[in-house]
Design a protein around this motif. Structure first.
Motif, mmCIF file in Angstrom:
data_model
loop_
_atom_site.group_PDB
_atom_site.id
_atom_site.type_symbol
_atom_site.label_atom_id
_atom_site.label_comp_id
_atom_site.label_asym_id
_atom_site.label_seq_id
_atom_site.Cartn_x
_atom_site.Cartn_y
_atom_site.Cartn_z
ATOM 1 N N VAL A 157 0.862 -1.187 0.000
ATOM 2 C CA VAL A 157 0.000 0.000 0.000
ATOM 3 C C VAL A 157 0.898 1.235 0.000
ATOM 4 C CG1 VAL A 157 -1.889 1.210 1.141
ATOM 5 C CG2 VAL A 157 -1.705 -1.286 1.342
ATOM 6 N N PRO A 158 0.907 2.011 -1.082
ATOM 7 C CA PRO A 158 1.743 3.219 -1.115
ATOM 8 C C PRO A 158 1.230 4.275 -0.139
ATOM 9 C CG PRO A 158 1.033 2.566 -3.316
ATOM 10 C CD PRO A 158 0.216 1.794 -2.355
ATOM 11 N N GLU A 159 2.131 5.076 0.346
ATOM 12 C CA GLU A 159 1.761 6.168 1.235
ATOM 13 C C GLU A 159 0.799 7.104 0.519
ATOM 14 O OE1 GLU A 159 4.116 8.976 4.467
ATOM 15 O OE2 GLU A 159 5.147 8.293 2.665
ATOM 16 N N GLY A 160 -0.262 7.482 1.180
ATOM 17 C CA GLY A 160 -1.256 8.368 0.589
ATOM 18 C C GLY A 160 -2.526 7.667 0.154
ATOM 19 N N VAL A 161 -2.494 6.333 0.012
ATOM 20 C CA VAL A 161 -3.704 5.583 -0.336
ATOM 21 C C VAL A 161 -4.552 5.430 0.924
ATOM 22 C CG1 VAL A 161 -4.618 3.357 -1.069
ATOM 23 C CG2 VAL A 161 -2.656 4.349 -2.246
ATOM 24 N N SER A 162 -5.777 5.938 0.881
ATOM 25 C CA SER A 162 -6.623 5.898 2.077
ATOM 26 C C SER A 162 -8.046 5.434 1.786
ATOM 27 C CB SER A 162 -6.672 7.290 2.733
ATOM 28 O OG SER A 162 -7.156 8.256 1.816
ATOM 29 N N GLN A 163 -8.528 5.638 0.575
ATOM 30 C CA GLN A 163 -9.906 5.272 0.262
ATOM 31 C C GLN A 163 -10.056 3.768 0.071
ATOM 32 O OE1 GLN A 163 -10.901 7.551 -3.241
ATOM 33 N NE2 GLN A 163 -11.491 9.339 -2.052
ATOM 34 N N THR A 299 5.257 -7.450 -12.147
ATOM 35 C CA THR A 299 4.878 -7.456 -10.733
ATOM 36 C C THR A 299 5.846 -6.630 -9.905
ATOM 37 O OG1 THR A 299 3.858 -9.634 -10.960
ATOM 38 C CG2 THR A 299 4.439 -8.924 -8.737
ATOM 39 N N ARG A 300 7.132 -6.758 -10.197
ATOM 40 C CA ARG A 300 8.134 -5.970 -9.467
ATOM 41 C C ARG A 300 7.894 -4.467 -9.632
ATOM 42 N NH1 ARG A 300 12.331 -7.586 -11.973
ATOM 43 N NH2 ARG A 300 12.542 -5.799 -13.363
ATOM 44 N N GLU A 301 7.633 -4.047 -10.854
ATOM 45 C CA GLU A 301 7.396 -2.623 -11.093
ATOM 46 C C GLU A 301 6.131 -2.148 -10.387
ATOM 47 O OE1 GLU A 301 9.208 -0.177 -12.909
ATOM 48 O OE2 GLU A 301 10.683 -1.702 -12.419
ATOM 49 N N LEU A 302 5.085 -2.960 -10.399
ATOM 50 C CA LEU A 302 3.835 -2.578 -9.746
ATOM 51 C C LEU A 302 4.011 -2.475 -8.232
ATOM 52 C CD1 LEU A 302 1.293 -4.755 -11.765
ATOM 53 C CD2 LEU A 302 1.506 -2.271 -11.850
ATOM 54 N N LEU A 303 4.696 -3.442 -7.633
ATOM 55 C CA LEU A 303 4.862 -3.444 -6.183
ATOM 56 C C LEU A 303 5.751 -2.300 -5.705
ATOM 57 C CD1 LEU A 303 5.343 -7.249 -5.415
ATOM 58 C CD2 LEU A 303 3.292 -5.880 -5.013
ATOM 59 N N THR A 304 6.762 -1.969 -6.481
ATOM 60 C CA THR A 304 7.749 -0.992 -6.005
ATOM 61 C C THR A 304 7.501 0.426 -6.496
ATOM 62 O OG1 THR A 304 9.234 -1.517 -7.865
ATOM 63 C CG2 THR A 304 9.534 -2.761 -5.822
ATOM 64 N N ARG A 305 6.630 0.616 -7.518
ATOM 65 C CA ARG A 305 6.478 1.958 -8.072
ATOM 66 C C ARG A 305 5.046 2.414 -8.317
ATOM 67 N NH1 ARG A 305 11.289 4.051 -9.871
ATOM 68 N NH2 ARG A 305 13.034 2.591 -9.998
ATOM 69 N N ALA A 306 4.102 1.510 -8.453
ATOM 70 C CA ALA A 306 2.742 1.919 -8.812
ATOM 71 C C ALA A 306 2.107 2.776 -7.720
ATOM 72 C CB ALA A 306 1.879 0.683 -9.060
ATOM 73 N N PRO A 307 1.371 3.823 -8.101
ATOM 74 C CA PRO A 307 0.749 4.718 -7.120
ATOM 75 C C PRO A 307 -0.598 4.203 -6.621
ATOM 76 C CG PRO A 307 0.354 5.554 -9.308
ATOM 77 C CD PRO A 307 1.201 4.316 -9.489
ATOM 78 N N LEU A 308 -0.724 2.913 -6.463
ATOM 79 C CA LEU A 308 -1.986 2.324 -6.014
ATOM 80 C C LEU A 308 -1.694 1.022 -5.278
ATOM 81 C CD1 LEU A 308 -2.033 0.114 -8.470
ATOM 82 C CD2 LEU A 308 -3.177 1.930 -9.701
ATOM 83 N N ALA A 309 -2.687 0.553 -4.540
ATOM 84 C CA ALA A 309 -2.519 -0.693 -3.784
ATOM 85 C C ALA A 309 -2.469 -1.882 -4.723
ATOM 86 C CB ALA A 309 -3.659 -0.848 -2.776
ATOM 87 N N VAL A 310 -1.525 -2.789 -4.452
ATOM 88 C CA VAL A 310 -1.321 -3.955 -5.322
ATOM 89 C C VAL A 310 -1.209 -5.212 -4.462
ATOM 90 C CG1 VAL A 310 0.179 -5.062 -7.024
ATOM 91 C CG2 VAL A 310 -0.122 -2.578 -7.063
ATOM 92 N N VAL A 311 -1.936 -6.266 -4.859
ATOM 93 C CA VAL A 311 -1.816 -7.582 -4.242
ATOM 94 C C VAL A 311 -1.122 -8.508 -5.220
ATOM 95 C CG1 VAL A 311 -3.017 -9.596 -3.322
ATOM 96 C CG2 VAL A 311 -3.886 -7.314 -2.834
ATOM 97 N N SER A 312 -0.002 -9.071 -4.803
ATOM 98 C CA SER A 312 0.698 -10.072 -5.592
ATOM 99 C C SER A 312 0.331 -11.440 -5.025
ATOM 100 C CB SER A 312 2.214 -9.845 -5.534
ATOM 101 O OG SER A 312 2.902 -10.958 -6.071
ATOM 102 N N VAL A 313 -0.323 -12.261 -5.838
ATOM 103 C CA VAL A 313 -0.818 -13.556 -5.373
ATOM 104 C C VAL A 313 0.293 -14.589 -5.491
ATOM 105 C CG1 VAL A 313 -2.511 -15.382 -5.744
ATOM 106 C CG2 VAL A 313 -3.172 -12.985 -6.024
ATOM 107 N N GLY A 314 0.591 -15.252 -4.373
ATOM 108 C CA GLY A 314 1.619 -16.285 -4.363
ATOM 109 C C GLY A 314 1.043 -17.655 -4.679
ATOM 110 N N VAL A 315 1.856 -18.680 -4.453
ATOM 111 C CA VAL A 315 1.443 -20.043 -4.759
ATOM 112 C C VAL A 315 0.886 -20.724 -3.517
ATOM 113 C CG1 VAL A 315 3.032 -20.311 -6.669
ATOM 114 C CG2 VAL A 315 3.807 -20.829 -4.364
#
Length: 315
Positions: A157-163, A299-315
């Motif tokens: 969850v990036p800083e600033g995401v609250s809704q 997935t790496r780019e989304l988790l480390t840079r995307a300005p929104l909450a991201v769930v990476s689903v594992g195995v």
């Protein structure tokens, strides 16, 4: 972009059983990690059994010097009650089924991944500071290293995401992760009674799923190059594959299905941000046959840079 609207399928909607019951909340007492834990336990892992963990690096900077911190160190002994009390006090403000405070000393990614894997957690929650990509003291790329090491799902969850989420985007491809991604995304969409978009992005190059590096451009008569776009058969094949994937879950949900052509990370973020307050769900790896223990580049780019909450689903 090609968009298909799938009609509701017959049958009763199944009961919404908890998906993320056991979670690890990584807490460094910064605003990003505290906000991420609160957002996760409110919007993704409600009434979960949680471990709140703080990791002290073996070596930390004190002023201009670097000092060693060890379990028997006098400074650690003095700080331990305060840190545990802080974790327990924060846990009391969250709506949890149960909470346990854990303090560790070592490399953050190793300590947190061990907690998640050994404790059979279903979700690891991380906050990401707004200045996370700048040079700073501490272990670099903790998010990326953790995502590689854990077998569970990871929420960043990036800083600033609250809704709370108003739209869920499931980014899928022709990998073994696709059914799990779709299942988690559909569950989250039902939880928030919000729309679900299933998105697949085709890269403008031939052999997108081949791990052997190939050029995605062809030379023009004047020496310039132009990107190749996927063929119509490729679009039809992927569309049919994903429609079958969605239809395999016989529920009454309406699912919006989109196929885009372009850079996967940019298309996923652009599509999601156009949906209000989104939550993106992706697989840990893509369809290129990467080995276990690795992390897909998208997935790496989304988790480390995307300005929104991201769930990476594992195995």
């Amino acid at each position: 972009m090609t968009t298909l609207q799938l009609a509701p399928l017959p049958g009763a909607t199944p009961a919404l059983a908890p998906l993320f019951q056991h979670v690890v909340l990584a807490i460094d007492f910064g605003s990003a990690s505290l906000a991420a834990a609160r957002w996760a336990t409110t919007n993704v892992a409600r009434r979960a059994h949680a471990i709140l963990s703080h990791v002290i690096p073996l070596r930390e900077r004190v002023g201009d010097a670097i000092s060693a911190v060890e379990p028997g160190h006098e400074e650690f002994t003095e700080r331990r009650p305060t840190l545990l009390g802080g974790l327990e006090g924060f846990a009391a403000t969250l709506e949890l089924a149960s909470a346990r405070a854990v303090l560790r000393i070592g490399q953050p990614s190793r300590c947190l991944s061990a907690l998640a894997n050994d404790g059979a957690a279903s979700l690891l929650v991380l906050g990401r500071r707004s200045d996370a990509n700048r040079k700073r003291v501490g272990e670099p790329n903790v998010i990326e290293r953790l995502a590689r090491r854990v077998t569970t799902s990871v929420l960043v969850v990036p800083e600033g995401v609250s809704q709370p989420p108003t739209h869920v985007v499931a980014a899928v491809d022709d990998s073994a992760f696709a059914p799990a991604v779709l299942g988690a995304a559909r569950w989250l969409a039902r939880l928030h009674a919000c729309p679900l978009t299933v998105l697949h992005v085709l890269q403008p190059a031939a052999g997108a799923y081949d791990r052997v590096m190939r050029s995605g451009r062809r030379a023009l008569p004047d020496g310039r190059s132009a990107a190749r776009t996927p063929s119509l058969p490729a679009l039809r094949t992927m569309t049919r594959r994903l429609v079958e994937l969605v239809a395999a879950d016989a529920s009454r949900d309406d699912v919006r299905f989109e196929v885009a052509v372009g850079d996967p990370t940019s298309e996923i973020v652009g599509t999601a941000l156009g949906r209000g307050a989104p939550l993106v769900v992706v697989g840990q790896r893509g369809a290129d046959g990467a080995p276990a223990g690795s992390l897909g580049s998208v997935t790496r780019e989304l988790l480390t840079r995307a300005p929104l909450a991201v769930v990476s689903v594992g195995v």
